[in-house]
Design a protein around this motif. Structure first.
Motif, mmCIF file in Angstrom:
data_model
loop_
_atom_site.group_PDB
_atom_site.id
_atom_site.type_symbol
_atom_site.label_atom_id
_atom_site.label_comp_id
_atom_site.label_asym_id
_atom_site.label_seq_id
_atom_site.Cartn_x
_atom_site.Cartn_y
_atom_site.Cartn_z
ATOM 1 N N ARG A 141 0.827 -1.207 0.000
ATOM 2 C CA ARG A 141 0.000 0.000 0.000
ATOM 3 C C ARG A 141 0.861 1.256 0.000
ATOM 4 N N GLU A 142 1.933 1.257 0.814
ATOM 5 C CA GLU A 142 2.823 2.415 0.871
ATOM 6 C C GLU A 142 3.515 2.640 -0.465
ATOM 7 N N ALA A 143 3.944 1.576 -1.117
ATOM 8 C CA ALA A 143 4.592 1.702 -2.421
ATOM 9 C C ALA A 143 3.612 2.239 -3.457
ATOM 10 N N GLN A 144 2.377 1.786 -3.393
ATOM 11 C CA GLN A 144 1.365 2.260 -4.326
ATOM 12 C C GLN A 144 1.059 3.738 -4.068
ATOM 13 N N PHE A 145 0.968 4.124 -2.809
ATOM 14 C CA PHE A 145 0.722 5.518 -2.455
ATOM 15 C C PHE A 145 1.869 6.402 -2.929
ATOM 16 N N ARG A 146 3.128 5.941 -2.723
ATOM 17 C CA ARG A 146 4.294 6.695 -3.181
ATOM 18 C C ARG A 146 4.273 6.877 -4.695
ATOM 19 N N ALA A 147 3.925 5.808 -5.418
ATOM 20 C CA ALA A 147 3.877 5.885 -6.878
ATOM 21 C C ALA A 147 2.797 6.870 -7.337
ATOM 22 N N GLN A 148 1.644 6.865 -6.674
ATOM 23 C CA GLN A 148 0.581 7.809 -7.026
ATOM 24 C C GLN A 148 1.010 9.247 -6.757
ATOM 25 N N ARG A 149 1.653 9.468 -5.617
ATOM 26 C CA ARG A 149 2.105 10.809 -5.261
ATOM 27 C C ARG A 149 3.161 11.302 -6.252
ATOM 28 N N GLU A 150 4.089 10.427 -6.639
ATOM 29 C CA GLU A 150 5.102 10.818 -7.618
ATOM 30 C C GLU A 150 4.473 11.126 -8.968
ATOM 31 N N ALA A 151 3.457 10.357 -9.361
ATOM 32 C CA ALA A 151 2.770 10.616 -10.633
ATOM 33 C C ALA A 151 2.049 11.953 -10.584
ATOM 34 N N GLN A 152 1.425 12.289 -9.443
ATOM 35 C CA GLN A 152 0.747 13.583 -9.304
ATOM 36 C C GLN A 152 1.753 14.728 -9.362
ATOM 37 N N GLU A 153 2.885 14.572 -8.685
ATOM 38 C CA GLU A 153 3.911 15.615 -8.700
ATOM 39 C C GLU A 153 4.475 15.794 -10.104
ATOM 40 N N ARG A 154 4.689 14.689 -10.808
ATOM 41 C CA ARG A 154 5.208 14.759 -12.172
ATOM 42 C C ARG A 154 4.202 15.465 -13.090
ATOM 43 N N ALA A 155 2.905 15.133 -12.931
ATOM 44 C CA ALA A 155 1.860 15.771 -13.751
ATOM 45 C C ALA A 155 1.781 17.262 -13.441
ATOM 46 N N ARG A 156 1.879 17.626 -12.165
ATOM 47 C CA ARG A 156 1.837 19.036 -11.774
ATOM 48 C C ARG A 156 3.052 19.779 -12.338
ATOM 49 N N TYR A 157 4.223 19.149 -12.289
ATOM 50 C CA TYR A 157 5.451 19.737 -12.821
ATOM 51 C C TYR A 157 5.331 19.964 -14.321
ATOM 52 N N GLU A 158 4.841 18.949 -15.047
ATOM 53 C CA GLU A 158 4.689 19.069 -16.497
ATOM 54 C C GLU A 158 3.648 20.120 -16.857
ATOM 55 N N ALA A 159 2.545 20.180 -16.103
ATOM 56 C CA ALA A 159 1.513 21.185 -16.371
ATOM 57 C C ALA A 159 2.060 22.590 -16.158
ATOM 58 N N THR A 160 2.861 22.796 -15.126
ATOM 59 C CA THR A 160 3.449 24.094 -14.862
ATOM 60 C C THR A 160 4.407 24.487 -15.995
ATOM 61 N N HIS A 161 5.205 23.561 -16.454
ATOM 62 C CA HIS A 161 6.144 23.868 -17.531
ATOM 63 C C HIS A 161 5.418 24.114 -18.858
ATOM 64 N N ARG A 162 4.329 23.406 -19.094
ATOM 65 C CA ARG A 162 3.553 23.649 -20.290
ATOM 66 C C ARG A 162 2.910 25.036 -20.241
ATOM 67 N N GLN A 163 2.468 25.421 -19.051
ATOM 68 C CA GLN A 163 1.797 26.713 -18.874
ATOM 69 C C GLN A 163 2.754 27.863 -19.212
ATOM 70 N N TYR A 164 4.018 27.734 -18.834
ATOM 71 C CA TYR A 164 4.973 28.807 -19.051
ATOM 72 C C TYR A 164 5.797 28.586 -20.308
ATOM 73 N N GLY A 165 5.502 27.561 -21.083
ATOM 74 C CA GLY A 165 6.173 27.350 -22.353
ATOM 75 C C GLY A 165 7.535 26.705 -22.250
ATOM 76 N N HIS A 166 7.875 26.127 -21.149
ATOM 77 C CA HIS A 166 9.164 25.434 -21.002
ATOM 78 C C HIS A 166 9.049 24.036 -21.606
ATOM 79 N N ARG A 167 10.138 23.530 -22.051
ATOM 80 C CA ARG A 167 10.108 22.167 -22.610
ATOM 81 C C ARG A 167 10.990 21.261 -21.815
#
Length: 138
Positions: A112-138
């Motif tokens: 369960r902890e490993a699954q939670f960690r993987a979900q949290r990392e996926a959310q952080e990665r999605a948030r990071y990519e969305a922020t970079h897309r918003q400001y035009g970074h690649r």
């Protein structure tokens, strides 16, 4: 003329090779007995005329050691970790079952902890990519 000739040749090649590239169906495989230990043709996965070395035999045995093993089923020969002729008391049985339950719960908690960690990392990665897309970074 050339285009029609090439298209006919391509169509013929496609039709003749389609069975060669087709995915294997559930009943398409041939039973050769090479991996069935009870078969007379059993040879540790090798061809019949191959002489199996001790190292190859040991490698096959190690790879297939846990085949057909059901971890959830209690084996009477285990006798709760005691010798076969030992009469297990109710206290010993309860201790063994509590230990097994604790191990199972610890394993489930780790999963369960490993699954939670993987979900949290996926959310952080999605948030990071969305922020970079918003400001035009690649």
């Amino acid at each position: 003329m050339k285009a029609s000739l090439f298209s006919l040749l391509a169509a013929a090649a496609l039709f003749t090779s389609s069975t060669a590239f087709a995915a294997e169906g559930p009943f398409d495989h041939r039973y050769d007995g090479r991996d069935d230990r009870n078969s007379k043709d059993f040879n540790y996965g090798y061809d019949r005329n191959h002489r199996v070395t001790a190292a190859e035999k040991a490698r096959w045995e190690a790879a297939h050691r846990n085949d057909r093993r059901d971890d959830d089923h209690f084996d009477r020969n285990q006798n709760y970790g005691f010798d076969r002729n030992h009469r297990v008391t109710a206290q010993e049985k309860a201790r063994w079952e509590a230990q097994q339950r604790a191990q199972r719960e610890a394993q489930e908690r780790a999963q369960r902890e490993a699954q939670f960690r993987a979900q949290r990392e996926a959310q952080e990665r999605a948030r990071y990519e969305a922020t970079h897309r918003q400001y035009g970074h690649r």
